[in-house]
Design an enzyme around this catalytic site. Structure first.
Site: not given
Ligand code: C5P
Length: 429
Positions: A210, A278, A307, A326, A340, A344
């Site tokens: 990305n 993801d 995650d 973030f 979120k 989380k």
């Molecule tokens: O779910 P999303 O990607 O929108 O969430 C963003 C937040 O979750 C960010 O703080 C990112 O660093 C963290 N994240 C993570 N591991 C993942 C996906 C996102 O730590 N697999």
């Protein structure tokens, strides 16, 4: 800062007039200031102004210092607790990067064994020129500290990134750098920061990735280290230089990022700024996938990645006392970020608008030097932060984190000790 000594190098830029205010404020704070004025600098401020404000002789000539009965340039560069370059011009930074020593300023900067803070100021095109970018990156990778430049109107009539940081900001940074290590607000704390993208291999030559540049995560790691934290930065592939004083663990995939984060625990705080992919490829090809003429394109099966933010937030044994995530959103930014945070299980979340006209109409935040965020804290309250440089945003966040952790006992996150009552902590989420 009382009793500390600063060697201030004033180079040739219109912003040199602001440096006079910095000297005055430093003197008010009980700091002694000795100035080196470059030849170009003397076109903008006079030695007399610097001498009058600093109360010390002003040094401008390398060869007048070579007599051992006078102050030698080596002594001049070493007697200070901190060397500050304000304004730092493109030319002087290029000399520093190249190791030049053809005048008193560049010689003192090459000879010093003390921390150096540069405060760049120049035309925005000069600042964004690849030569300047490369020089600044090189200087930072050598451990040189930087504040600014700031965005705004320039003396040359242009608008952009290039203004000298304000005297108050320069003073605050000097105060942080001069603070005794044990008195810094995050002394004794361990901070874990994730940054950059992850790359998920499709085959040995291709991957899913990305646009994350790692700018914000790296700036946060640097800001936490400046406040005295021991920082472990787990970073995906980026072009950013390693922040000074930070332990950097380089990884490629999300699975490796999780392993590295878990290996770095315990930590007092975690900031997950990485743009973790993801999904990863389910069973990447071991050999390069070949195109066959007229053949159908391959189908790539994906499976979810772990995650990391959620895993750290929900770790019942080793959860850091404060976990920050973030949320990059393209619409209903705050609402989605709030959801979120709850989903989380992290404490705070910084929401930013990554839509094409987000970042207050300035376009996507990816790779940009500025960011606009909303901070959502543990009680769901929202603070709208003004658009600012990613470095300034990192400083502001680091100060907020330090303030929040004030009450927690120091040393709680040392290797092998997990004294936080995670049941109590998790009951808040
Ligand atoms: O779910 P999303 O990607 O929108 O969430 C963003 C937040 O979750 C960010 O703080 C990112 O660093 C963290 N994240 C993570 N591991 C993942 C996906 C996102 O730590 N697999």
């Amino acid at each position: 800062m009382r009793g500390k000594r600063i060697l201030l190098v004033v180079a040739g830029g219109i912003a040199a007039y602001k440096t006079l205010e910095v000297i005055r404020r430093l003197r008010d704070a009980g700091v002694s200031v000795r100035c080196i004025l470059t030849k170009a600098g003397s076109q903008f401020v006079t030695p007399l102004s610097l001498a009058a404000l600093s109360g010390e002789p002003v040094y401008d000539d390398l060869f007048s210092l070579t007599d051992e009965t006078e102050m030698g340039h080596i002594r001049l560069s070493r007697e200070a607790d901190l060397v500050v370059v304000a304004p730092a011009t493109a030319d002087l930074m290029a000399k520093m990067a190249g190791g030049h020593a053809n005048d008193l300023a560049s010689t003192a900067l090459l000879a010093t064994n003390k921390p150096v803070l540069i405060c760049p100021a120049m035309n925005p095109a000069m600042w964004s020129h690849p030569a300047t970018r490369a020089n600044v990156a090189l200087l930072e990778s050598r451990g040189i500290y930087r504040i600014g430049p700031n965005p705004g109107d320039m003396a040359c009539g242009e608008d952009g990134l290039g203004r000298l940081a304000e005297p108050a900001e320069i003073l605050a940074t000097i105060a942080e750098l001069l603070a005794d290590p044990g008195q810094k607000p995050l002394a004794g704390r361990h901070a874990l920061v994730t940054s950059g993208p992850t790359h998920e291999p499709i085959d040995p030559v291709r991957y899913i990735a990305n646009h994350s540049s790692g700018k914000q995560g790296h700036a946060i790691a640097a800001a936490l280290a400046k406040l005295g934290a021991r920082v472990t930065l787990v970073s995906g592939p980026v072009h950013e230089p390693d922040p000074p004083g930070v332990t950097v663990v380089r990884i490629t995939t999300a699975a490796q990022m999780l392993d590295a984060c878990e290996a770095a625990l315990p930590a007092d705080l975690a900031v997950c700024a990485a743009a973790v992919a993801d999904w990863t490829v389910d069973g990447p090809a071991l050999q390069k996938m070949k195109k066959t003429p007229g053949g159908a394109p391959p189908t790539i099966a994906l499976r979810p990645n772990p995650d990391i933010l959620a895993t750290l937030s929900q770790d019942s044994a080793r959860r850091p006392a404060l976990v920050v995530g973030f949320a990059a959103e393209t619409e209903r930014v705050v609402d989605h970020a709030r959801d979120k945070r709850t989903r989380k299980g992290c404490d705070w979340i910084l929401a930013n608008d990554v839509s094409a006209n987000g970042n207050q109409g300035r376009g996507s935040t990816f790779g940009a030097s500025e960011n606009t965020v909303h901070l959502i804290t543990e009680d769901g309250a929202v603070e709208d932060w003004p658009t600012m440089d990613k470095d300034r945003l990192a400083d502001r966040l680091a100060l907020r984190l330090a303030e929040h952790l004030k009450g927690n006992p120091i040393g709680a996150a040392q290797e092998g000790e997990h004294p936080f009552d995670c049941t109590v902590l998790n009951s808040e989420h």
